[in-house]
Write a protein that holds these residues in place. Sequence first.
Motif, short mmCIF file in Angstrom:
data_model
loop_
_atom_site.label_atom_id
_atom_site.label_comp_id
_atom_site.label_asym_id
_atom_site.label_seq_id
_atom_site.Cartn_x
_atom_site.Cartn_y
_atom_site.Cartn_z
N ALA A 294 17.65 65.95 -88.34
CA ALA A 294 18.88 65.86 -87.56
C ALA A 294 18.82 64.65 -86.63
N LEU A 295 19.95 63.99 -86.50
CA LEU A 295 20.05 62.86 -85.58
C LEU A 295 19.94 63.34 -84.14
N LYS A 296 19.32 62.53 -83.32
CA LYS A 296 19.20 62.85 -81.90
C LYS A 296 20.58 63.10 -81.29
N TRP A 297 21.56 62.32 -81.68
CA TRP A 297 22.91 62.43 -81.15
C TRP A 297 23.50 63.82 -81.41
N ASP A 298 23.32 64.35 -82.61
CA ASP A 298 23.83 65.69 -82.95
C ASP A 298 23.16 66.76 -82.08
N LEU A 299 21.88 66.60 -81.85
CA LEU A 299 21.14 67.58 -81.04
C LEU A 299 21.53 67.47 -79.56
N GLU A 300 21.78 66.25 -79.09
CA GLU A 300 22.23 66.06 -77.71
C GLU A 300 23.58 66.72 -77.50
N LYS A 301 24.48 66.57 -78.47
CA LYS A 301 25.79 67.21 -78.36
C LYS A 301 25.64 68.73 -78.27
N MET A 302 24.75 69.28 -79.06
CA MET A 302 24.54 70.73 -79.04
C MET A 302 23.94 71.17 -77.70
N ALA A 303 23.04 70.35 -77.14
CA ALA A 303 22.41 70.69 -75.86
C ALA A 303 23.41 70.63 -74.72
N GLY A 304 24.40 69.76 -74.82
CA GLY A 304 25.42 69.66 -73.79
C GLY A 304 25.26 68.45 -72.88
N SER A 305 24.04 68.00 -72.68
CA SER A 305 23.81 66.81 -71.85
C SER A 305 22.43 66.25 -72.20
N LEU A 306 22.22 65.01 -71.82
CA LEU A 306 20.93 64.38 -72.07
C LEU A 306 19.82 65.11 -71.30
N GLU A 307 20.15 65.57 -70.09
CA GLU A 307 19.17 66.30 -69.28
C GLU A 307 18.75 67.61 -69.98
N GLN A 308 19.71 68.35 -70.50
CA GLN A 308 19.40 69.58 -71.22
C GLN A 308 18.63 69.29 -72.51
N PHE A 309 19.01 68.22 -73.18
CA PHE A 309 18.29 67.82 -74.40
C PHE A 309 16.82 67.56 -74.08
N ARG A 310 16.56 66.77 -73.03
CA ARG A 310 15.18 66.47 -72.65
C ARG A 310 14.42 67.73 -72.25
N LYS A 311 15.11 68.62 -71.54
CA LYS A 311 14.49 69.88 -71.13
C LYS A 311 14.01 70.66 -72.36
N TRP A 312 14.89 70.76 -73.34
CA TRP A 312 14.55 71.52 -74.54
C TRP A 312 13.56 70.81 -75.44
N PHE A 313 13.80 69.55 -75.72
CA PHE A 313 12.97 68.85 -76.70
C PHE A 313 11.67 68.34 -76.10
N ASP A 314 11.72 67.60 -75.02
CA ASP A 314 10.50 67.04 -74.44
C ASP A 314 9.61 68.13 -73.83
N ASN A 315 10.23 69.08 -73.14
CA ASN A 315 9.45 70.08 -72.41
C ASN A 315 9.15 71.34 -73.21
N CYS A 316 9.73 71.49 -74.38
CA CYS A 316 9.48 72.72 -75.15
C CYS A 316 9.19 72.44 -76.62
N LEU A 317 10.19 72.01 -77.36
CA LEU A 317 10.04 71.93 -78.81
C LEU A 317 9.01 70.91 -79.27
N ILE A 318 8.99 69.74 -78.66
CA ILE A 318 7.99 68.73 -79.01
C ILE A 318 6.63 69.10 -78.41
N ARG A 319 6.66 69.54 -77.18
CA ARG A 319 5.42 69.90 -76.49
C ARG A 319 4.63 70.98 -77.25
N HIS A 320 5.34 71.93 -77.82
CA HIS A 320 4.69 73.01 -78.56
C HIS A 320 4.62 72.74 -80.07
N ARG A 321 4.89 71.49 -80.42
CA ARG A 321 4.79 71.01 -81.80
C ARG A 321 5.63 71.80 -82.79
#
Length: 107
Positions: A29-56
């Motif tokens: 999935a494109l980062k842009w599509d996931l950002e739209k689903m998250a609602g904001s860049l801040e929420q995207f980073r919270k979910w992806f950087d602090n959770c999904l990527i961090r926990h592999r």
Amino acid sequence: MARKSIRGNDAATRCYRFLKLINSKGNRALKWDLEKMAGSLEQFRKWFDNCLIRHRLVESFEEKKGKRVYTYYKKTDRGERFYETLQDHHLLTVWRRISGKRLKPEY
């Protein structure tokens, strides 16, 4: 075995929706599509950087098309197993009940 859909907007449901979107796009999935689903860049980073990527559960990769570079996210093997667990409503219900210090009542 029929699977029940996950409802609500709790953390497990949001995580499931991110992984489902990646899955629906052929596991990329494109980062842009996931950002739209998250609602904001801040929420995207919270979910992806602090959770999904961090926990592999997901990993990012870049692909160049012409002069543009696109960032994609895909599920890892661990992410695929986690996605399958989230899809099974009964496992998720049990997990929610046993998380914490005490057994929680049925939902």
